[in-house]
Design a protein around this motif. Structure first.
Motif, PDB file in Angstrom:
ATOM      1  N   SER A   1     -11.147  -7.494   7.997  1.00  0.00           N
ATOM      2  CA  SER A   1     -10.586  -7.644   6.770  1.00  0.00           C
ATOM      3  C   SER A   1      -9.320  -6.847   6.374  1.00  0.00           C
ATOM      4  N   VAL A   2      -8.783  -7.476   5.506  1.00  0.00           N
ATOM      5  CA  VAL A   2      -7.555  -6.740   4.800  1.00  0.00           C
ATOM      6  C   VAL A   2      -7.710  -5.315   4.463  1.00  0.00           C
ATOM      7  N   SER A   3      -9.041  -5.295   3.940  1.00  0.00           N
ATOM      8  CA  SER A   3      -9.407  -4.002   3.205  1.00  0.00           C
ATOM      9  C   SER A   3      -9.708  -3.071   4.308  1.00  0.00           C
ATOM     10  N   GLU A   4     -10.338  -3.526   5.204  1.00  0.00           N
ATOM     11  CA  GLU A   4     -10.699  -2.473   6.413  1.00  0.00           C
ATOM     12  C   GLU A   4      -9.392  -2.062   6.995  1.00  0.00           C
ATOM     13  N   ARG A   5      -8.365  -3.039   7.308  1.00  0.00           N
ATOM     14  CA  ARG A   5      -7.277  -2.612   7.833  1.00  0.00           C
ATOM     15  C   ARG A   5      -6.430  -1.504   6.851  1.00  0.00           C
ATOM     16  N   LEU A   6      -6.682  -1.984   5.783  1.00  0.00           N
ATOM     17  CA  LEU A   6      -5.901  -0.810   4.639  1.00  0.00           C
ATOM     18  C   LEU A   6      -6.647   0.488   4.765  1.00  0.00           C
ATOM     19  N   GLN A   7      -7.845   0.444   4.783  1.00  0.00           N
ATOM     20  CA  GLN A   7      -8.576   1.563   5.091  1.00  0.00           C
ATOM     21  C   GLN A   7      -8.186   2.397   6.244  1.00  0.00           C
ATOM     22  N   CYS A   8      -8.182   1.681   7.371  1.00  0.00           N
ATOM     23  CA  CYS A   8      -7.561   2.314   8.573  1.00  0.00           C
ATOM     24  C   CYS A   8      -6.221   3.071   8.343  1.00  0.00           C
ATOM     25  N   CYS A   9      -5.323   2.374   7.885  1.00  0.00           N
ATOM     26  CA  CYS A   9      -4.018   3.242   7.281  1.00  0.00           C
ATOM     27  C   CYS A   9      -4.212   4.302   6.376  1.00  0.00           C
ATOM     28  N   ILE A  10      -4.987   4.244   5.706  1.00  0.00           N
ATOM     29  CA  ILE A  10      -5.371   5.377   4.527  1.00  0.00           C
ATOM     30  C   ILE A  10      -6.049   6.516   5.370  1.00  0.00           C
ATOM     31  N   VAL A  11      -6.831   6.162   6.285  1.00  0.00           N
ATOM     32  CA  VAL A  11      -7.323   7.440   7.003  1.00  0.00           C
ATOM     33  C   VAL A  11      -6.273   7.941   7.927  1.00  0.00           C
TER      34      VAL A  11
ATOM     35  N   TYR B   1       3.295  -2.669   4.989  1.00  0.00           N
ATOM     36  CA  TYR B   1       3.995  -3.578   4.430  1.00  0.00           C
ATOM     37  C   TYR B   1       3.810  -5.096   4.865  1.00  0.00           C
ATOM     38  N   ASN B   2       3.061  -5.458   5.832  1.00  0.00           N
ATOM     39  CA  ASN B   2       2.551  -6.691   6.105  1.00  0.00           C
ATOM     40  C   ASN B   2       1.284  -6.972   5.394  1.00  0.00           C
ATOM     41  N   LEU B   3       0.450  -6.058   5.234  1.00  0.00           N
ATOM     42  CA  LEU B   3      -0.845  -6.072   4.799  1.00  0.00           C
ATOM     43  C   LEU B   3      -0.702  -6.562   3.180  1.00  0.00           C
ATOM     44  N   ILE B   4       0.427  -6.068   2.477  1.00  0.00           N
ATOM     45  CA  ILE B   4       0.468  -6.235   1.199  1.00  0.00           C
ATOM     46  C   ILE B   4       0.618  -7.930   0.923  1.00  0.00           C
ATOM     47  N   VAL B   5       1.163  -8.425   1.985  1.00  0.00           N
ATOM     48  CA  VAL B   5       1.310  -9.910   1.879  1.00  0.00           C
ATOM     49  C   VAL B   5       0.042 -10.574   1.693  1.00  0.00           C
ATOM     50  N   GLU B   6      -0.806 -10.020   2.684  1.00  0.00           N
ATOM     51  CA  GLU B   6      -2.008 -10.809   3.086  1.00  0.00           C
ATOM     52  C   GLU B   6      -3.123 -10.449   2.016  1.00  0.00           C
ATOM     53  N   TYR B   7      -2.838  -9.608   0.940  1.00  0.00           N
ATOM     54  CA  TYR B   7      -3.745  -9.184   0.200  1.00  0.00           C
ATOM     55  C   TYR B   7      -3.843 -10.349  -0.724  1.00  0.00           C
ATOM     56  N   ARG B   8      -5.239 -10.818  -0.992  1.00  0.00           N
ATOM     57  CA  ARG B   8      -5.723 -11.456  -2.227  1.00  0.00           C
ATOM     58  C   ARG B   8      -6.332 -10.986  -3.309  1.00  0.00           C
ATOM     59  N   PRO B   9      -6.016 -11.208  -4.346  1.00  0.00           N
ATOM     60  CA  PRO B   9      -6.765 -10.549  -5.421  1.00  0.00           C
ATOM     61  C   PRO B   9      -8.248 -10.819  -5.552  1.00  0.00           C
TER      62      PRO B   9
ATOM     63  N   ILE C   1       9.892  -1.566  -2.371  1.00  0.00           N
ATOM     64  CA  ILE C   1       9.934  -1.701  -3.687  1.00  0.00           C
ATOM     65  C   ILE C   1      10.303  -3.251  -3.954  1.00  0.00           C
ATOM     66  N   LYS C   2      11.117  -3.578  -3.226  1.00  0.00           N
ATOM     67  CA  LYS C   2      11.239  -5.262  -3.448  1.00  0.00           C
ATOM     68  C   LYS C   2      10.044  -6.186  -2.985  1.00  0.00           C
ATOM     69  N   ARG C   3       9.187  -5.834  -1.954  1.00  0.00           N
ATOM     70  CA  ARG C   3       8.349  -6.438  -1.720  1.00  0.00           C
ATOM     71  C   ARG C   3       6.934  -6.252  -2.934  1.00  0.00           C
ATOM     72  N   LEU C   4       6.636  -5.190  -3.281  1.00  0.00           N
ATOM     73  CA  LEU C   4       5.884  -4.898  -4.220  1.00  0.00           C
ATOM     74  C   LEU C   4       6.168  -5.762  -5.844  1.00  0.00           C
ATOM     75  N   ALA C   5       7.395  -5.678  -6.000  1.00  0.00           N
ATOM     76  CA  ALA C   5       7.901  -6.384  -7.258  1.00  0.00           C
ATOM     77  C   ALA C   5       7.591  -7.805  -7.046  1.00  0.00           C
ATOM     78  N   THR C   6       8.029  -8.523  -5.779  1.00  0.00           N
ATOM     79  CA  THR C   6       7.843  -9.744  -5.619  1.00  0.00           C
ATOM     80  C   THR C   6       6.193 -10.006  -5.684  1.00  0.00           C
ATOM     81  N   LEU C   7       5.483  -9.345  -5.103  1.00  0.00           N
ATOM     82  CA  LEU C   7       4.122  -9.677  -5.277  1.00  0.00           C
ATOM     83  C   LEU C   7       3.544  -9.461  -6.421  1.00  0.00           C
TER      84      LEU C   7
END
Lengths: 187, 843
Positions: free
Chosen positions: B554-564, B588-596, B627-633
């Motif tokens: 899942s996206v969360s798990e992948r984010l967790q991998c990055c964090i680790v 950068y790519n995971l931010i797009v896949e994130y669903r609230p 910055i751009k991506r975060l602002a857009t999303l």
């Protein structure tokens, strides 16, 4: 001025690939907005008097009007063939490499000067380094404020860098911005 | 006459009916007659009713329970005995003396007048038996104990008295019914007595364990009862006793040689005590292990095991306890699992109790367990590692010691050389020196033994062993996850219904890696990073991240991998600042896949904090792209997420002055835009997106956001370009912002339905952040399904209601129109009638 033949193309691309990896595709396929044409063309590589040029097609087309002896340069020179027949990237290719670089090294401010005088990059000079550099990879050298300074070849992997002696060489110098002053005549 | 014979008879099945002696054959003596006359009522009842009841019992043998049967037989034999006593001429029964006496071993002794030897014999035997026991016990009864024993005896006598009273009471006309009641009562009584006995034994053991140690055996015997409640009670009371009396050292049984030696009385006593304790303890453990496999007793047994392990991790047989605990650590039963986990955790945290040995063993066992189960376990079982603690200064102090030693050695050498230079002055002096050094060493050794300071080198070794086991587990889990991911695409190509292999252990594994990142050996680092990179990219071949496999992490798990990965790198800096380019690309790519709704906002906020805010240097291009991506999303996130994103944007803009060109209304980015002249929103590489060529128009929209905090934040950011450089650095982190806003969201709009739904989701997310990512992802998806189903049913119902209403109104309309028509008809008729009347009248 002529397009590169098969052998020359592989040599040039291999050299570039060391620095930019998969981003080589971007270099080749980028649309060019240079030249007077309204529709964006492509970039292409040309060989002229031992030098390799990277230029937009529209400029190349117009450059054909100039006779070979009178043509000094077209587009950006990115490298040259030595007398021995080897291909070397020159410092003018820096901006192209920097925008697509895969492996980067950032220098501490106090050691920028040393590199710009044409010295190798020592471990103590490194402020930052990307991970996963293998020995032999092409590395682009930046200042801490992200200004490209030059490029070279990695002598040690990122892992090895950790335990390295501060005076050991990490990046072997190939080209730097100082050459614009030092070797003004050659370029 | 022989009462014992009668008792023996009762064992034989089917039992003989009491001999039906015809009345004629009985020789009736005068005394007998007199006796019968005196007790006529009593005797007549007996003779009339007894046979009936007995025949009844005999016929009921088939379906009656064995216990009840036995009791019935016993009664019967007793009754027949009574009867005989009454009929036999020479028997004179003293009422009081007739009460039977139950000895400790459960035999009933009847005192009768005829057998005068027996009553004397019985108690005598009892006493001798007791004396023998006491002799065996190698101690004399203390006064208090004697008193206690006497009391106990008296109590038992009383009880037996009651028993007999009951027997007498029971001999009434309704004997058959009463017999059953009595059976129940006796069962209850037995239960009560056993309970009381347990309590008494336990109490005695606790007050004076040394002298009462043999009661342990009795307690163990009781715990082997057939009644499950008694067994449970026995186990628990034994547990309480053991918890209290187990000594603070490991018992070593004396060798045969030692046994042969003559020892003092106290030592012998002590040895007896220890050996008994140990043997009973062993028996108890065996019993526990056996019961642990039965589902009925599993919970109690596991509880006992865990409590024992928790209380005495230093004692003998720790290995088997540990083994049982670890075996149950991933049990399906949540209560059992919790108990085991908490025990292991307390083992890890209270290392002083056992000197760290148990920790090593437990970690090893868990590692083996994970290996054996192929990583398919409950996440709790690996999460216990998080409570491990390692001391880093151990190594340092040791090194210092070594240095000092080396110094000493050098000094010594020098001294020696000096000494050798000088001529030996005299031997006596030398020998004295040797003697001094020898005694000093001895004293040091004694001091060491006495001071209980743990040996540093030993501790270090244990720690390294523990660490290696922990990391072995973690790497195994990572590898397993990798393999399962790698296997998936192939499975997909073959059959879509491939078994979905979950990886429940990944979440705690990543957590643990994050926590112990500073302890990872540098040699592993490269491999670890590669693994994490592949996991974060979510597909087996990192070259094509766009290729979607349905059962990826899942996206969360992948984010967790990055964090680790970032944490690991940060904690192992060693004066080398490594830029984790690939992980930033993944983020950068995971931010797009994130669903609230689906993914955990907490994790996203943490990732933003660790990967973007805490990192000091960034490429200009990369920063601008983020910055751009975060602002857009943040335009399409929920308010907490967009708040976190905006805080990050602000942070980045404050640190990177050049990126503020994004805030200016200058398309193309001017000179800083680099070689990429246009913003490519779909680019997967932040370095090539050309974000510097774009404008942050999103801020303008966000400043009209319905949430006041977000709108003020957005307008604050957009005014940053004009303001001077020395802006106050905002202290709030994305995590903090996210938490604040999500709390606020929960509190504020409880009424409006759409937000309520949102809230509900968030609540489940927030409450379930800790346990595991996978499970929440599953629940949230399940939620969605359920929601869809519910909404669907709701809509169909609504639709039906509407349809119904429509039909009903139509019906009403038609009915009304019919009515109207009828009225109209009536009126018409009435109108025509008068007319006809009129015409008639006219006629």
């Amino acid at each position: 001025m002529r397009p590169l033949d098969e052998k020359e193309t592989t040599v040039v691309f291999e050299k570039l690939f060391k620095f930019v990896g998969n981003n080589l595709k971007n270099i080749v396929e980028n649309p060019s907005h240079e030249g007077p044409d309204s529709t964006p063309g492509r970039y292409c590589f040309r060989l002229h008097k031992n030098k390799i040029y990277y230029s937009s097609e529209s400029i190349v087309k117009r450059a054909t009007n100039v006779s070979r002896s009178n043509l000094v340069s077209v587009g950006t020179c990115i490298g040259k063939y030595t007398h021995a027949g080897n291909f070397h990237l020159t410092v003018q290719a820096l901006s192209l490499l920097a925008s697509n670089a895969k492996h980067k090294v950032w220098l501490k401010p106090q050691s920028e000067m040393g590199f710009l005088y044409g010295n190798h990059v020592l471990k103590s000079a490194i402020g930052r380094i990307t991970e996963n550099i293998a020995p032999g990879d092409g590395v682009v050298v930046f200042s801490m404020s992200d200004v490209p300074l030059g490029f070279g070849v990695a002598a040690k992997s990122t892992q090895d860098c950790r335990k390295l002696d501060p005076n050991a060489i990490v990046v072997l110098h190939q080209a730097d911005l100082g050459e614009y002053l030092r070797m003004e005549d050659d370029l | 006459m022989g009462k014992k014979q009668k008792q023996k008879q009762k064992i034989v099945l089917p039992p003989d009916l009491p001999p039906e002696i015809p009345d004629d054959e009985v020789e009736v003596s005068d005394e007998d007659l007199q006796f019968v006359k005196e007790n006529r009522g009593y005797a007549s009842l007996l003779s009339t009713l007894d046979t009936q009841s007995i025949t009844k019992h005999v016929t009921r043998v088939a379906d009656a329970k064995e216990d009840a049967l036995e009791k019935l037989y016993e009664e019967r034999s007793r009754k027949s005995a009574l009867k005989k006593e009454k009929e036999e001429p020479g028997l004179q029964v003293d009422r009081v003396d007739a009460l039977p006496i139950k000895t400790l071993d459960g035999k009933l002794h009847y005192r009768t007048a005829t057998k005068k030897e027996e009553p004397e014999n019985g108690p005598g035997e009892e006493e001798t038996g007791e004396d023998g026991d006491a002799d065996k016990g190698l101690f004399k009864l203390t006064k208090a104990e004697k008193r206690a024993k006497l009391k106990k005896l008296r109590k038992e006598e009383k009880k037996q008295g009651k028993d007999v009273a009951k027997v007498e009471v029971q001999e009434t006309p309704q004997a058959a019914v009463l017999a059953e009641v009595k059976a129940e009562l006796t069962a209850e009584e037995a239960f009560e007595s056993k309970k009381r006995k347990l309590a008494e034994l336990g109490d005695a053991l606790l007050t004076d364990p040394e002298s009462n140690i043999k009661f342990l055996k009795e307690m163990l015997q009781i715990s082997k009862d057939s009644d499950p409640i008694i067994v449970k009670l026995g186990l628990l009371s034994l547990l309480a006793v053991f918890k209290d009396i187990v000594p603070g050292y490991r018992i070593r049984l004396p060798t045969e040689k030692e046994l042969e030696m003559k020892v003092s009385k106290t030592v012998r006593k002590m040895r007896y005590y220890e050996s008994t304790l140990l043997s009973v303890y062993k028996g108890y453990l065996q019993r526990l292990m056996a019961l642990e496999k039965k589902p009925l007793f599993q919970h109690v047994a596991v509880r006992c095991i865990c409590a024992l392990l928790d209380a005495n991790p230093h004692f003998n047989f720790r290995e088997s306890l540990l083994d049982a605990t670890v075996r149950n650590i991933s049990s399906i039963n949540e209560a059992i699992r919790k108990v085991c986990c908490s025990t292991v955790k307390s083992l890890f945290t209270n290392e002083g109790k056992h000197g760290g040995e148990a920790t090593v063993e437990a970690v090893r066992l868990i590692a083996d367990h994970v290996k054996a189960h192929n990583c398919q376990m409950h996440p709790d079982s690996v999460e216990v590692f998080l409570s491990l603690s390692f001391y880093e200064d151990l190594g340092k102090s040791e090194k210092a010691d070594e240095d000092q030693k080396n110094k000493y050695k050098k000094n010594k050498k020098r001294k020696n050389s000096e000494a050798s230079n000088q001529l030996l002055e005299n031997d006596r002096k030398k020998s004295r020196k040797e003697l001094i050094s020898k005694t000093r060493e001895e004293v040091e050794a004694d001091y060491k033994a006495a001071s209980f300071t743990p040996d540093v080198t030993e501790q270090r070794q244990m720690q390294s062993e523990t660490l290696s086991a922990v990391f072995e587990t973690y790497f195994r889990i990572l590898k397993h996850t990798m393999q399962s991911i790698a296997a998936r695409p192939e499975a997909n190509s073959g059959a879509l219904s491939a078994p979905v292999e979950s990886h429940p252990l990944l979440a705690p594994c990543l957590k643990g890696l994050g926590k112990f990142a500073h302890l990872i050996d540098l040699d592993f680092m490269g491999d670890l990073m590669n693994h994490l990179k592949i996991l974060a990219s979510g597909s087996s071949n990192p070259g094509s991240p766009t290729e979607k496999c349905p059962k990826c992490l899942s996206v969360s798990e992948r984010l967790q991998c990055c964090i680790v990965a970032f944490k690991v790198m940060r904690n192992n800096l060693d004066a080398l600042n490594v830029d984790l380019q690939d992980f930033s690309v993944h983020l950068y790519n995971l931010i797009v896949e994130y669903r609230p709704g689906r993914d955990q906002g907490e994790v996203l906020a943490e990732a933003l904090k660790i990967m973007l805010c805490d990192d000091k240097q960034h490429d200009m291009q990369k920063t601008a792209a983020f910055i751009k991506r975060l602002a857009t999303l943040s335009l399409c996130f929920g308010s907490p997420e967009s708040m976190a994103a905006l805080v990050t944007v602000k942070n980045l803009l404050q640190k990177n002055v050049k990126c503020r060109s994004l805030l200016e209304n200058d398309i193309g980015g001017g000179s800083v835009a680099g070689t990429i002249p246009r913003y490519l929103p779909y680019s997967t590489d932040p370095n090539l997106s050309g974000a510097l060529a774009s404008v942050l128009w999103e801020l303008n929209l966000l400043s009209k956001h319905y949430h006041p905090a977000i709108s003020t934040m957005a307008s604050g950011i957009s005014s940053m370009a004009v303001a001077n450089n020395q802006l106050l650095l905002s202290k709030s982190s994305p995590q903090q912002a996210f938490k604040d806003l999500s709390l606020e969201l929960e509190l504020s709009f409880p009424q409006s339905s759409s937000l309520k739904l949102n809230n509900k989701r968030r609540k489940t997310n927030v409450s379930a952040t800790s346990p595991s990512i996978g499970s929440t992802a599953v629940t949230s998806s399940f939620d969605e399904d359920e929601l869809r189903r519910k909404l669907g049913s709701h809509f169909t119902i609504l639709h039906d209601i509407k349809e119904n209403e429509r039909l009903r109104s139509e019906l009403d309309m038609t009915a009304q129109s019919l009515q109207l028509y009828e009225q109209y008809k009536k009126q018409k008729k009435q109108r025509s009638k008068p007319r006809s009347k009129l015409s008639a009248v006219a006629k």
